[in-house]
Enzyme design. Structure first.
Site, PDB file in Angstrom:
ATOM      1  N   LYS A 265     -17.094 -20.972 -26.474  1.00 14.04           N
ATOM      2  CA  LYS A 265     -16.710 -19.817 -27.296  1.00 14.04           C
ATOM      3  C   LYS A 265     -15.441 -20.178 -28.062  1.00 14.04           C
ATOM      4  CE  LYS A 265     -14.884 -15.055 -26.991  1.00 14.04           C
ATOM      5  NZ  LYS A 265     -14.710 -13.843 -26.155  1.00 14.04           N
ATOM      6  N   ASP A 270      -9.179 -12.889 -31.607  1.00 10.49           N
ATOM      7  CA  ASP A 270     -10.023 -11.745 -31.276  1.00 10.49           C
ATOM      8  C   ASP A 270      -9.223 -10.454 -31.376  1.00 10.49           C
ATOM      9  OD1 ASP A 270     -11.916  -9.996 -30.424  1.00 10.49           O
ATOM     10  OD2 ASP A 270     -11.968 -10.669 -28.328  1.00 10.49           O
ATOM     11  N   LYS A 277      -8.843  -3.745 -30.592  1.00 12.85           N
ATOM     12  CA  LYS A 277      -8.134  -3.732 -29.313  1.00 12.85           C
ATOM     13  C   LYS A 277      -6.837  -2.930 -29.461  1.00 12.85           C
ATOM     14  CE  LYS A 277      -9.572  -8.293 -27.610  1.00 12.85           C
ATOM     15  NZ  LYS A 277     -10.293  -7.871 -26.396  1.00 12.85           N
ATOM     16  N   ASP A 288      -8.627 -17.076 -27.439  1.00 10.68           N
ATOM     17  CA  ASP A 288     -10.052 -16.775 -27.277  1.00 10.68           C
ATOM     18  C   ASP A 288     -10.968 -17.919 -27.734  1.00 10.68           C
ATOM     19  OD1 ASP A 288     -11.667 -14.887 -26.111  1.00 10.68           O
ATOM     20  OD2 ASP A 288     -12.052 -13.778 -27.960  1.00 10.68           O
ATOM     21  N   ASP A 347     -16.026  -5.703 -30.058  1.00  8.63           N
ATOM     22  CA  ASP A 347     -15.139  -6.526 -29.228  1.00  8.63           C
ATOM     23  C   ASP A 347     -15.930  -7.372 -28.222  1.00  8.63           C
ATOM     24  OD1 ASP A 347     -12.764  -7.570 -28.345  1.00  8.63           O
ATOM     25  OD2 ASP A 347     -12.158  -5.799 -27.194  1.00  8.63           O
ATOM     26  N   GLU A 349     -17.815  -9.786 -28.827  1.00  8.13           N
ATOM     27  CA  GLU A 349     -18.251 -10.721 -29.862  1.00  8.13           C
ATOM     28  C   GLU A 349     -18.597 -12.103 -29.325  1.00  8.13           C
ATOM     29  OE1 GLU A 349     -15.209 -10.266 -29.022  1.00  8.13           O
ATOM     30  OE2 GLU A 349     -14.544 -12.337 -28.828  1.00  8.13           O
ATOM     31  N   ARG A 351     -20.299 -13.137 -26.765  1.00  7.02           N
ATOM     32  CA  ARG A 351     -21.712 -13.323 -26.406  1.00  7.02           C
ATOM     33  C   ARG A 351     -22.584 -13.473 -27.645  1.00  7.02           C
ATOM     34  NH1 ARG A 351     -21.651  -7.821 -23.027  1.00  7.02           N
ATOM     35  NH2 ARG A 351     -19.529  -8.567 -22.815  1.00  7.02           N
TER      36      ARG A 351
END
Ligand code: BES
Ligand code: ZN
Ligand code: ZN
Length: 505
Positions: A265, A270, A277, A288, A347, A349, A351
């Site tokens: 990933k 993020d 967030k 991230d 959020d 994201e 996956r």
């Protein structure tokens, strides 16, 4: 960068600025660990007593400095704690890594130090070497010359007392240096702020390393991604001014067909996207992309070590931002391979970008896919900040990954993929949704990813959201900031595969 060498001279006789000895907690006070003999002789056999008087106990994390007596070439003796003394005097690898890490960090600014810690076996040499190079790490790329807050890392760690001519010992040292340097590469990438590490800048770094180490690299830019139907990467990246990339970086060895695919990933920042967030949850979100950094570092390490295995890295790079063109909660994405996903929370994201990359990696039918991701806050709540969770579609493989991680000093824990939770991310409009119930959120993310693993392919998922980025006070060989979590596990999986311990056919 910190150098690692083996020296056949005694700790006392080596020309160095400092000499490091180990001290453990014995039943009657501090006890010197093997390796310290020549230094202790120079103290007339009283080094343990001196340390006791100074308040040293041998506890893990302790670092006590003593001026060196005549008879020791170095000016300073540094005693580092090894924790409870083992009954057989055989120190465990992790205790050695941590003590060497403390020593290297304490000695920042020093040019050369003799490490007189227990190094009787190749395994111990690897542990001390790894700890020293990792502990010396500092991130100073953004400090100017005017700032004096960044001292130079220890220049050279010379391991004394090891069998310097032994082939296994030399190989262990080489492995320690390579893996630790690659972990430090991952740390640098993680610590680099998002304005300096966009998806395209990340891809450019992979291209540069690929050139240096003879790796094959392909970069899909936003046009190629759109054309190829990578709806996850495009959907996550579209709210950002810096477009997404999918990087394939491959190390191949001519003498084997065994292939591992590592998928990372790589969200360079993020913000949460439209499901923004709240303040307090986004200050560290440059981390991230830690999964992609780990994958990249592991592929380079496999190449540098010349492991007899093929390793393909897939880096799913995007920035998750709430721009005017951003994906909205309720939007449906068409993923690579054609499946549709309703985005209920932008959020979630990671996956989405991983799904595209896992589907693509599956097309090459590797022996196994291992993905690494800072995927869920739920995994941090479950396991804390020092352990990653391991999920898999094969119980034996999950156990192997766990054992491999443990042997490398990477704390982790096997987690289930309960089928009952699967229906919680059914969608009323698309094939599935990107979010399910809140409870068990880390497992739901794992179940989501499993949907994209090709039929019959062994797969494991490492959720490193906890250990990827450390905000506390440095300890052992762990610094503040990016840690390089999962690099050692990935490299060890590649090595075990190369040696026929895994996926033997
Ligand atoms: N990048 C975060 C997960 C994360 C949290 C990493 C803390 C490191 C530290 C991820 O993209 C995320 O936001 N996940 C959501 C998923 C939820 C909306 C289903 C989460 O865990 O809250
Ligand atoms: Zn997120
Ligand atoms: Zn994320």
């Amino acid at each position: 960068m910190t150098g690692l060498t083996l020296s056949s001279s005694s700790a006392a006789a080596l020309r160095a600025d400092a000499v490091v000895v180990g001290v453990a907690k014995g039943p009657k006070g501090p006890r010197l660990a093997p390796g310290a003999e020549s230094v202790d002789d120079a103290f007339g056999g009283k080094l343990a007593a001196v340390l006791d008087t100074l308040g040293a106990t041998g506890a893990e994390g302790e670092a006590v400095k003593v001026p060196a007596p005549s008879g020791v070439k170095a000016a300073l003796v540094l005693a580092v704690g090894l924790g409870e003394a083992p009954e057989d005097d055989v120190y465990d690898a992790e205790a050695l890594r941590r003590a060497a890490g403390v020593a290297a960090r304490t000695l920042s600014g020093v040019k050369k130090a003799a490490f007189a810690l227990p190094v009787g076996t190749a395994e111990q040499v690897e542990a001390v070497g790894t700890g020293a190079v990792l502990g010396a790490y500092t991130f100073t790329a953004f400090r100017t010359e005017r700032s004096d807050s960044g001292r130079k890392p220890l220049g050279e760690a010379a391991l004394v007392g090891a069998k310097a001519r032994d082939k296994a010992v030399k190989a262990a040292l080489e492995r320690a240096l390579t893996v630790a340097e690659e972990m430090n590469r991952a740390r640098d990438l993680i610590n680099t702020p998002s304005n300096e590490l966009t998806p395209s800048l990340f891809a450019a770094q992979v291209q540069a390393a690929a050139k240096q180490y003879g790796l094959k690299v392909e970069v899909l830019d936003e046009k190629a991604l759109a054309k190829g139907g990578y709806g996850g990467l495009i959907g996550v990246g579209r709210g950002s001014a810096t477009p997404p990339r999918l990087v394939r970086v491959a190390y191949t060895h001519s003498k084997t067909a065994r292939t591992l695919a590592f998928v990372g990933k790589g969200i360079t920042y993020d913000s949460g996207g439209i499901s923004l967030k709240p303040a307090g949850h986004n200050e560290t979100m440059k981390c991230d992309m830690s999964g992609a950094a780990a994958v990249f570092a592991a592929v380079v390490a496999a190449a540098r070590l010349g492991l007899q295995v093929n390793v393909t890295g897939w880096l799913a790079l995007a920035e998750n931002m709430p721009g005017g063109d951003a994906t909205r909660p309720g939007d449906v994405l068409r993923m690579y391979g054609g499946r549709t996903v309703e985005v209920l929370n932008t959020d979630a994201e990671g996956r989405l970008v991983l799904a595209d990359a896992i589907t693509r990696a599956s097309e090459e039918s590797p022996d196994a896919i291992v993905d690494v991701a800072t995927l869920t806050g739920a995994m941090v709540l479950a396991l804390g900040t020092e352990r990653f969770g391991i999920m898999a579609n094969d119980d034996d493989f999950r156990a192997e990954v766990h054992a491999t991680a443990l042997a490398e000093g990477e704390d982790s824990w096997p987690m289930p993929l309960p089928q009952q939770l699967r229906k919680s991310f059914d969608s009323s409009v698309a094939d599935i949704a990107n979010m399910g119930v809140r409870m068990g959120g880390g497992l739901i993310a794992g179940l989501f990813l499993r949907e994209f693993v090709g039929e019959g392919i062994t797969w494991a998922h490492l959720d490193i959201a906890g250990p990827a980025f450390y905000e506390g006070t440095p300890y052992g060989y762990t610094p503040k900031g990016g840690t390089g979590s999962a690099v050692r596990t990935l490299v060890a999986l590649a090595r075990r595969t190369a040696e026929g311990e895994l996926f033997a056919r």
